[in-house]
Design a protein around this motif. Structure first.
Motif, short mmCIF file in Angstrom:
data_model
loop_
_atom_site.label_atom_id
_atom_site.label_comp_id
_atom_site.label_asym_id
_atom_site.label_seq_id
_atom_site.Cartn_x
_atom_site.Cartn_y
_atom_site.Cartn_z
N GLU A 328 40.75 41.32 24.43
CA GLU A 328 41.62 40.87 25.53
C GLU A 328 41.31 41.63 26.82
OE1 GLU A 328 43.72 38.29 25.82
OE2 GLU A 328 42.87 37.76 23.87
N LYS A 331 38.24 40.06 28.26
CA LYS A 331 38.56 38.73 28.78
C LYS A 331 39.34 38.81 30.09
CE LYS A 331 38.56 36.00 24.50
NZ LYS A 331 39.40 35.23 23.55
N ASN A 332 40.28 39.76 30.16
CA ASN A 332 41.11 39.91 31.36
C ASN A 332 40.30 40.47 32.53
OD1 ASN A 332 43.37 38.95 30.03
ND2 ASN A 332 44.07 40.98 29.42
N PRO A 335 37.31 37.31 33.45
CA PRO A 335 37.75 35.96 33.06
C PRO A 335 36.68 34.91 33.37
CG PRO A 335 38.80 36.64 35.11
CD PRO A 335 38.06 37.84 34.60
N LEU A 339 32.11 34.72 26.13
CA LEU A 339 32.20 35.92 25.30
C LEU A 339 31.94 35.55 23.84
CD1 LEU A 339 32.99 38.95 24.94
CD2 LEU A 339 35.36 38.18 24.72
#
Length: 465
Positions: A328, A331-332, A335, A339
């Motif tokens: 996460e 991803k954050n 963005p 992935l």
């Protein structure tokens, strides 16, 4: 541009080899080569027919330098569009240099980088976009970059732009003709037909501009960052992907202090893999700099591979919750970046454990980098991230930054023409924007150019091409 002298250079790769090719091009290429070549058939080189190959000796007065094959190209029927001689000699660096020195003594000049191809452009043998594709073809190191360069050399999008430019030029001429009859209030240019042309040009420009995002990475290789905590097998995965021991592998955490890069072709597409320093909290200054550089490389990457050690979950050194938290975070922070989540050391897990991990973590790929299990699946998944649809359908793909910039400027001017027509602007105002669009079209094909632009383009070529 000086075109009235004769130039010479090694056209094949420098260094020793079986053969080498020395190219002589210019108005007096055949006449200047004639005194140093003694053909076995006794016929002077100046009397040999065009596109023929002669066996004989290269001589410096009475001294024989080499037995060589000499090709003769008369008039404009050559690569450069001017008389050309190509000497195929033995590949000794000494022989190569002796023949070049001999031609210099005959009054030739050493060619500058890309000068043969520049002469081909200036003599109308190819347009500027095709000339630039020659350098791309030489530099191509995978099927994708080769296909794009070949497409460009065959005309690529330049022929399509040339047709649109001719039509636009015709309308520009008609609109400017109207200015001569402004008092009579006549229209020579059919506005409805002109609107259809503008719409067609906008559609083509949008497609070409959008293709640059794909073309640029296909040409230069798609950067893929391999990230994860220290000692999870990132370097081992890099070695497995490259099928060689490129990165140092050690049980000691933090071995990779800097990024390591290498490139391979998968399915004809170049991928540039980046093995980064492990991400963790550290007091080691050097390792900290490596971790900082890791985040920079992730920023530059088109695809990110996040790797973790599955055996640590089994041994209660790591929880699935912690893995999900790290996923996460990436991803954050990045963005929209593709992935791929990979669990290493699957050979240490039972089938039940593998199934459980896959259920717990979405889109998880289990591999053993050391045993090279599942590596091929990772390669196939990487290809899925690449938009090769245009490549497979042989659509036009823009890879050149100079072309991209010119297309953007042409698009801007065409949009101004569109807005002007909607606002009902007079022909004299429309003509200004049309002329600017024509200028930017011409920049791509070389119909509009200057010595500085040509110098910058051809300076990137190798000498002899």
């Amino acid at each position: 541009m000086i075109l009235d002298d004769t130039i010479v250079a090694l056209a094949s790769a420098p260094g020793a080899g079986a053969i080498a090719v020395i190219r002589v091009s210019g108005p007096d290429a055949i006449e200047k080569t004639n005194p140093v070549f003694k053909a076995k058939n006794k016929v002077p080189l100046t009397q040999q027919p065009t596109h023929t190959l002669q066996l004989g000796h290269i001589v410096d007065q009475e001294r024989v330098i080499d037995e060589s094959l000499v090709s003769v190209f008369h008039g404009k029927r050559s690569y450069t569009g001017e008389p050309t001689v190509e000497i195929s000699c033995h590949g000794s660096p000494y022989i190569q240099q002796e023949i070049i020195n001999l031609m210099l003594k005959q009054g030739c000049r050493m060619a500058k980088p890309g000068e043969f191809t520049m002469r081909a452009f200036l003599n109308g043998k190819m347009d500027l976009s095709q000339a630039e594709a020659v350098a791309d073809l030489i530099a191509s190191d995978n099927a994708a970059s080769h296909q794009i360069a070949m497409q460009q050399m065959r005309g690529g999008f330049a022929s399509e732009l040339q047709q649109l430019r001719d039509e636009l030029l015709n309308f520009a001429s008609l609109i400017e003709l109207e200015l001569d009859f402004s008092e009579e209030d006549v229209e020579f240019a059919d506005r409805a037909e002109f609107q259809r042309l503008v719409n067609r040009i906008q559609k083509v420009l949008n497609k070409l501009i959008d293709s640059f995002a794909v073309g640029n990475v296909l040409k230069n290789g798609i950067p893929v960052a391999i990230v994860g905590e220290p000692n999870v097998g990132k370097s081992t995965l890099l070695n497995a992907l490259l099928n060689e021991d490129r990165a140092i592998v050690s049980d000691i955490a933090g071995t990779t202090r800097d990024t390591i890069e290498d490139e391979i072709a998968i399915g004809g597409v170049g991928f540039r893999f980046i093995d980064t320093a492990g991400i963790r909290e550290t007091t080691d200054t050097i390792e900290g700099l490596g971790i900082q550089k890791t985040f920079q490389k992730i920023e530059q990457a088109q695809v990110v591979l996040y790797l973790f050690d599955a055996s640590k979950i089994k041994n209660d050194q790591l929880s699935i919750k912690q893995v999900k938290t790290e996923i996460e975070k990436i991803k954050n922070r990045f963005p929209g970046k593709p992935l791929l989540i990979i669990a290493n050391k699957k050979d240490s897990l039972t089938q039940e454990e593998q199934t459980a991990y896959k259920k717990a973590i979405t889109d998880l790929h289990l591999i053993s980098a050391k045993e090279k299990l599942g590596v091929e699946t990772i390669q196939n998944r990487l290809l899925d991230f690449v938009n090769t649809g245009a490549l497979k359908s042989n659509d036009t793909i823009v890879t050149n930054s100079r072309h991209y910039e010119a297309l953007l400027k042409a698009q801007e001017e065409i949009n101004k023409v569109q807005e002007g027509m909607q606002m009902g602007l007079t022909g004299d105002l429309l003509a200004i924007d049309i002329r600017q669009a024509l200028y930017h079209f011409g920049e791509i094909t070389g119909q509009v150019s200057n010595d500085d632009i040509l110098g910058n383009i051809f300076a990137n070529f190798c000498i002899g091409k």
